[in-house]
Write an enzyme that holds these catalytic residues in place. Structure first.
Site, mmCIF file in Angstrom:
data_model
loop_
_atom_site.group_PDB
_atom_site.id
_atom_site.type_symbol
_atom_site.label_atom_id
_atom_site.label_comp_id
_atom_site.label_asym_id
_atom_site.label_seq_id
_atom_site.Cartn_x
_atom_site.Cartn_y
_atom_site.Cartn_z
ATOM 1 N N HIS A 216 0.697 8.872 -4.647
ATOM 2 C CA HIS A 216 -0.633 8.279 -4.768
ATOM 3 C C HIS A 216 -0.817 7.386 -3.552
ATOM 4 O O HIS A 216 -0.003 6.501 -3.288
ATOM 5 C CB HIS A 216 -0.726 7.468 -6.057
ATOM 6 C CG HIS A 216 -2.076 6.844 -6.292
ATOM 7 N ND1 HIS A 216 -3.175 7.110 -5.514
ATOM 8 C CD2 HIS A 216 -2.491 5.958 -7.222
ATOM 9 C CE1 HIS A 216 -4.212 6.413 -5.954
ATOM 10 N NE2 HIS A 216 -3.810 5.705 -6.987
ATOM 11 N N ASP A 217 -1.870 7.611 -2.785
ATOM 12 C CA ASP A 217 -2.009 6.895 -1.513
ATOM 13 C C ASP A 217 -1.998 5.375 -1.694
ATOM 14 O O ASP A 217 -1.495 4.649 -0.828
ATOM 15 C CB ASP A 217 -3.245 7.356 -0.740
ATOM 16 C CG ASP A 217 -4.539 7.247 -1.523
ATOM 17 O OD1 ASP A 217 -4.526 6.767 -2.671
ATOM 18 O OD2 ASP A 217 -5.582 7.674 -0.987
ATOM 19 N N THR A 218 -2.504 4.881 -2.822
ATOM 20 C CA THR A 218 -2.465 3.439 -3.038
ATOM 21 C C THR A 218 -1.037 2.951 -3.253
ATOM 22 O O THR A 218 -0.666 1.855 -2.808
ATOM 23 C CB THR A 218 -3.342 3.036 -4.234
ATOM 24 O OG1 THR A 218 -4.658 3.573 -4.050
ATOM 25 C CG2 THR A 218 -3.442 1.529 -4.370
ATOM 26 N N THR A 239 -12.335 4.057 1.088
ATOM 27 C CA THR A 239 -13.424 4.521 0.236
ATOM 28 C C THR A 239 -13.471 3.693 -1.048
ATOM 29 O O THR A 239 -14.537 3.384 -1.573
ATOM 30 C CB THR A 239 -13.236 6.014 -0.091
ATOM 31 O OG1 THR A 239 -13.220 6.753 1.140
ATOM 32 C CG2 THR A 239 -14.354 6.527 -0.968
ATOM 33 N N ASN A 276 -9.955 -1.208 -9.904
ATOM 34 C CA ASN A 276 -10.623 -0.278 -8.994
ATOM 35 C C ASN A 276 -12.032 -0.775 -8.703
ATOM 36 O O ASN A 276 -12.825 -0.990 -9.635
ATOM 37 C CB ASN A 276 -10.738 1.087 -9.675
ATOM 38 C CG ASN A 276 -10.050 2.191 -8.915
ATOM 39 O OD1 ASN A 276 -9.744 2.035 -7.745
ATOM 40 N ND2 ASN A 276 -9.828 3.307 -9.560
ATOM 41 N N GLY A 382 -8.275 0.940 5.739
ATOM 42 C CA GLY A 382 -9.350 0.972 6.725
ATOM 43 C C GLY A 382 -10.164 -0.297 6.809
ATOM 44 O O GLY A 382 -10.647 -0.672 7.879
#
Length: 462
Positions: A216-218, A239, A276, A382
């Site tokens: 999971h990228d997080t 995002t 989130n 980002g």
């Protein structure tokens, strides 16, 4: 991304960049998964000789395989509308309070559990013999071996965060067949080696190991937070904004559920206790609506707009779907009796103030619900490049913000591979290496937080 790790050195270079564009077909919004896999192969070809490969991605979505291991159609995209009524079906069998106490996951309409409820009666689902989450699907195509990586599995709402295993009781009550999932594997486990066909397509010489990372990228991004102690909060920006704390155990209280915090798993059995928030998706969609406006000009203009003139709830699911974002933001401001932003600079300032306000609420709520002290907020991903957002977040939280690295997920991915190869030690050593080698920017809070409290009150007023 190609990482190079050595004693006291850590470098990351971009080998290949390719678009990730979902496609709307008559039956709904779908991942263009074959295009993404082609991009992976192109990236391996551009990377040249590598010692290991690892894949991380967005969570919750999955591909279905038939009895021969072939993909049954393009995976459904999480922004598809099919789950709009799925929560009621799930809650009729397992009330939300019981579901949270068992799995610790915040409600989000796209959680895998709700996707499965929506898909259960479809012909495609009836043919499925295997379910692979997106990074596991791409890894399977690279290696021919199937597994379910745990940090990503923890976003399905089918994992017990206390046992780090499936929640068998929840699955039984909801009629979910857990045999659809291949066996669980942890970050650092072997995921096989590149298949001969992949070696031929990429020009690589085998054997090339594939390592299960925090897929999971997080989870990868949190592993790469360059904190020097335990008293920190993190915001993984892109995002989405994922804002919260790293804990040793989940928080499964009813108060935590009401505050919409999630307990996802991270590296070494840690818990990513976070909320989130919609994130820079709001600004990305505005820029798209404006025909690709120049952010280098837009952000300085937004900095000159009066602060907190108008704010919206950045966690509102009304902003989840693509399209008409500037108009939807204006409608939300109008409905709440606030000045309506009518220029790109004003809309941009509204978005960034709103994100900073959402960051403030998440960090302060996480601290209150856990009793975990916070001395500094780390912004990675980002959004670390967005100086205005970082400065506003420091002001809103009343805490110093340390920004960087921007490519945190890639760093976390690479460092888990390096650790599996014996090049680095535990999480503390990983974070010290990041803090020593990566450029970081510190933002001190300015003034008090009274104006931010007033903005919160404005949003809370019906």
């Amino acid at each position: 991304m190609v990482g190079r790790v050595g004693h006291g050195t850590l470098e990351l270079t971009e080998a290949h960049r390719f678009p990730n564009r979902p496609v709307r077909v008559p039956e709904g919004l779908r991942w263009d998964i074959l295009s993404l896999y082609a991009g992976v192969l192109d990236g391996l070809r551009a990377a040249g000789r590598v010692d290991s490969v690892g894949i991380d991605s967005w969570a919750v979505d999955y591909g279905l395989l038939d009895a021969d291991g072939a993909l049954l159609g393009n995976p459904v995209h999480y922004r598809d509308a099919r789950t709009e009524d799925a929560a009621e079906q799930v809650w009729a069998a397992v009330p939300p309070q019981e579901l949270y106490a068992a799995t610790g996951l915040q409600y989000a309409p796209f959680n895998t559990l709700y996707q499965l409820a929506a898909a259960r009666s479809s012909a495609l689902f009836g043919q499925a013999k295997r379910l692979l989450l997106i990074p596991d699907l791409l890894t399977y195509w690279l290696t021919g071996e199937q597994g379910t990586e745990l940090t990503n599995a923890s976003t399905t709402q089918l994992i017990d965060p206390r046992t780090h295993d499936w929640s068998y009781a929840v699955a039984t009550r909801l009629g979910v067949d857990l045999s659809l999932f291949p066996p669980l594997r942890r970050p650092g486990d072997s995921a096989g080696v590149l298949r001969p066909g992949v070696l031929e397509d990429t020009g690589l010489t085998g054997p090339v190991p594939v390592t299960a990372v925090a897929s999971h990228d997080t989870a990868s991004a949190v592993a790469a937070v360059p904190a020097t102690g335990a008293r920190f909060a993190y915001i993984c920006t892109g995002t989405w904004s994922l804002a919260g704390l790293e804990l040793a155990a989940p928080v499964l209280t009813e108060e935590s559920r009401a505050a919409n915090f999630t307990n996802e798993l991270g590296l070494d059995g840690t818990v990513r206790y976070l909320r989130n928030v919609m994130g820079l998706w709001l600004l990305q969609e505005c820029v798209r609506a404006w025909g690709g406006a120049d952010l280098s000009a837009l952000l300085p203009a937004a900095a000159d707009v009066p602060a907190l003139r108008s704010v919206v709830d950045a966690g509102d699911t009304a902003f989840l779907a693509p399209g008409r974002m500037p108009e939807r933001i204006a409608e939300a401001c109008r409905a709440s009796g606030q000045p309506v932003p009518d220029s790109p600079a004003e809309v941009t300032r509204c978005v960034l103030d709103s994100l900073a306000l959402a960051h403030r609420r998440a960090v302060l709520d996480a601290r209150r619900l856990t009793g975990h002290p916070v001395d500094v907020v780390h912004i990675v991903g980002g959004g670390a490049r967005n100086a205005l957002l970082c400065r506003l977040t420091a002001d809103a939280c009343g805490l110093p913000v340390v920004a960087g690295p921007a490519e945190a997920a890639a760093f976390g991915n690479v460092l888990v591979q390096a650790r599996a190869d014996g090049l680095v030690g535990g999480r503390d050593e990983i974070r010290r290496l990041l803090a020593r080698t990566q450029p970081l920017t510190r933002y001190e809070p300015r003034g008090d937080t009274a104006a931010w409290r007033d903005a919160e009150a404005r949003l809370a007023t019906p």
